[in-house]
Design an enzyme around this catalytic site. Sequence first.
Site, PDB file in Angstrom:
ATOM      1  CG  ASP A   1      -1.881   1.109   1.317  1.00 15.31           C
ATOM      2  OD1 ASP A   1      -2.397   1.529   0.262  1.00 15.31           O
ATOM      3  OD2 ASP A   1      -2.132   1.593   2.439  1.00 15.31           O
TER       4      ASP A   1
ATOM      5  CD  GLU B   1       0.904  -1.090   9.451  1.00 14.22           C
ATOM      6  OE1 GLU B   1      -0.247  -1.085   8.981  1.00 14.22           O
ATOM      7  OE2 GLU B   1       1.912  -1.451   8.813  1.00 14.22           O
TER       8      GLU B   1
ATOM      9  CD  GLU C   1      -0.315  -5.685   7.365  1.00 12.02           C
ATOM     10  OE1 GLU C   1      -0.766  -5.601   6.223  1.00 12.02           O
ATOM     11  OE2 GLU C   1      -0.842  -5.137   8.348  1.00 12.02           O
TER      12      GLU C   1
ATOM     13  CE1 TYR D   1      -4.462   0.741  10.257  1.00 13.15           C
ATOM     14  CE2 TYR D   1      -3.645  -1.473   9.763  1.00 13.15           C
ATOM     15  CZ  TYR D   1      -3.439  -0.098   9.843  1.00 13.15           C
ATOM     16  OH  TYR D   1      -2.214   0.435   9.512  1.00 13.15           O
TER      17      TYR D   1
HETATM   18  C1  GCB Z   1      -1.329  -2.255   6.641  1.00  9.40           C
HETATM   19  C2  GCB Z   1      -0.043  -2.162   5.927  1.00  9.40           C
HETATM   20  C3  GCB Z   1       0.281  -0.736   5.510  1.00  9.40           C
HETATM   21  C4  GCB Z   1      -0.991  -0.060   5.008  1.00  9.40           C
HETATM   22  C5  GCB Z   1      -1.984  -0.015   6.126  1.00  9.40           C
HETATM   23  C6  GCB Z   1      -3.310   0.635   5.709  1.00  9.40           C
HETATM   24  O1  GCB Z   1      -1.640  -3.181   7.300  1.00  9.40           O
HETATM   25  O2  GCB Z   1       1.029  -2.712   6.627  1.00  9.40           O
HETATM   26  O3  GCB Z   1       1.268  -0.771   4.527  1.00  9.40           O
HETATM   27  O4  GCB Z   1      -0.732   1.223   4.502  1.00  9.40           O
HETATM   28  O5  GCB Z   1      -2.274  -1.300   6.547  1.00  9.40           O
HETATM   29  O6  GCB Z   1      -3.469   1.828   5.884  1.00  9.40           O
HETATM   30  O7  GCB Z   1      -4.165  -0.076   5.208  1.00  9.40           O
END
Ligand code: GCB
Length: 608
Positions: A167, A513, A419, A475
Amino acid sequence: MLDYSLLYPMTTPTRCSMKLDGMWKFSLDWQGEGEKLGWSKGVPGRDMIPVPASFQDFYTEKAIREYTGDMWYETDITIPVFMRGSDVFIRFGAATHRAWVYLNGELVGEHEGGFLPFLVDITDKAVCGELNRLVVRVNNELNETNIPCGRTIRLENGRKMSKPYFDFYNYSGLQRSVHLIAVPKNSITDVDLSYEIGEGEARINYSVSQKGKGDVSLKLYDEDGKLVSEAFGASGYMCVENPHLWRVRDAYLYTLEITLSNGNEVLDMYPLEIGIRTVEIKGTEILLNGSPIYLKGFGKHEDSDIVGRGFNIGVMKRDFELMKWIGANSFRTSHYPYDEEIYRMADREGFLIIDEVPAVGLFESLVNFLDAGTGKGAKSFFSKPTTPILLKAHLRAVEEMIVRDKNHPSVIAWSLLNEPESTDENSVPYFTEVFNLARALDPQKRPRTFAMESNSSTTRCRCHHLSDFISLNRYYGWYILGGYEITDAEERFKKEMDDWAALNLNKPFVFTEYGADTMPSEHKLPSVMWSQEYQCEVLEMLHRVFDSYSFVKGEQIWNFADFQTTEGLMRVNGNKKGVFTRQRQPKDAAFLLKKRWESLPLDYKREK
Ligand code: GCB
């Protein structure tokens, strides 16, 4: 093993280092015929481009911005006569993702892997005292045999296009400085250091590698330039009385002067700034100099307007000022090792770095970030016919990263993948090799980890036993149960944490994250997803959960700043999870984090 030295390029009494940065001739190779047409002897056209920089964002045509394939750079360099008699190299800070280097029309070196330095030996090819033509063919195609992983497709119109499995935008080109360096024939090529801290004394174990002859001696100077210790011989140890330790946000740097000599003749001299500190994991604690620490900070990117992923010293300065302002103490170099200047600055400012190798996209999906939330696994990424080639590239990058970064006091851990598809049995032998190599190469035996997405759960992940501390990318409240369902997200998150707690791993956990996309333009009461208010609500919810598990020993929010990605339905001119905008101005969440991080002590959650 690496056949060249990755010591940071420096001019010393015995060495010369000249930056070749500036405007270079530049041409895209639309037909892929440059080689055949002899561009290695001279690049056609009149276009010029800055080095270092990503090539993409200068141009106004979309076909150029999205260009995928070979691109050619050229500069003419005068190699001074005083370099005659030395070993002469061109050192590339990075060439993304692979490069072939020509001097005066002749191929003198090549390298694969876009985020680590390499040297090209031109000793026997350089014409000293005259202009020499340096041409570099850089290729930015993505595939599954190099890291980061992705695909290159062909559009109906015949043009190639990059499809990253990750991403961030596929910025490429010569994105870091290029140096011409001259090193004596008998030279220092590497040094390994490790520390032991005792009562009123520290011991620095060292081992110096050299090329050719010469006796090694070392002198250690404090910040006032006072000689505090000396040693002789290629390996051994030095003692420092009442050492001034390198501490978090309170750095102290000694200068280790390494000399190679023959009687009274100095053959080579190399000064290295070092910090005396130890790092270890004990139970669920991360210990720096034996004391527990809690990580507060960011996952970052090298990403800014106009120059893309090109190293920009001004942006670096601003980023560090913002990280100090907000009360952060650490960051992860997601998802690739950064420019060396950034580590030098972190050394001076006392920031802690989780150094990440560019192993991202080891999960066949164009929307990894979405699939992660669905619980659906990929198709056994680590059992493809190409896996052995990928592994080789991965191991090579681990070696280059550790050799380059092992002496930075700021680097406290290695992140060996981001990941990956770790739910399949085939990932185990692959990961084991990567983790073993990192342990073998690091003289300081720093903790190793990999950042795990949601599929890598307590029951499905096959590899977390390899990590010295567990890094979770989570997330909840965004990809998982966002918006009004945030209350369920909190419950689901606690359930996952309870599952981890039940495993009793006795290891620290760090959130590498978490976050929510947020448009700086949007305010809404009551909140909706994408508004500034919602970003703050998600953080409050997540922090509540972090705070209720004693083994959580760090939080690095995604992301420090908004950054460019491939365009798509999920991305509004890039990823907007920044706490700061891409122009490095605060969103509301920045003030929330500042309040929290300034109030959390460094030893937050210290065990009694
Ligand atoms: C993740 C990735 C990261 C993305 C992020 C997102 O899990 O490691 O590279 O930018 O999520 O914002 O979705």
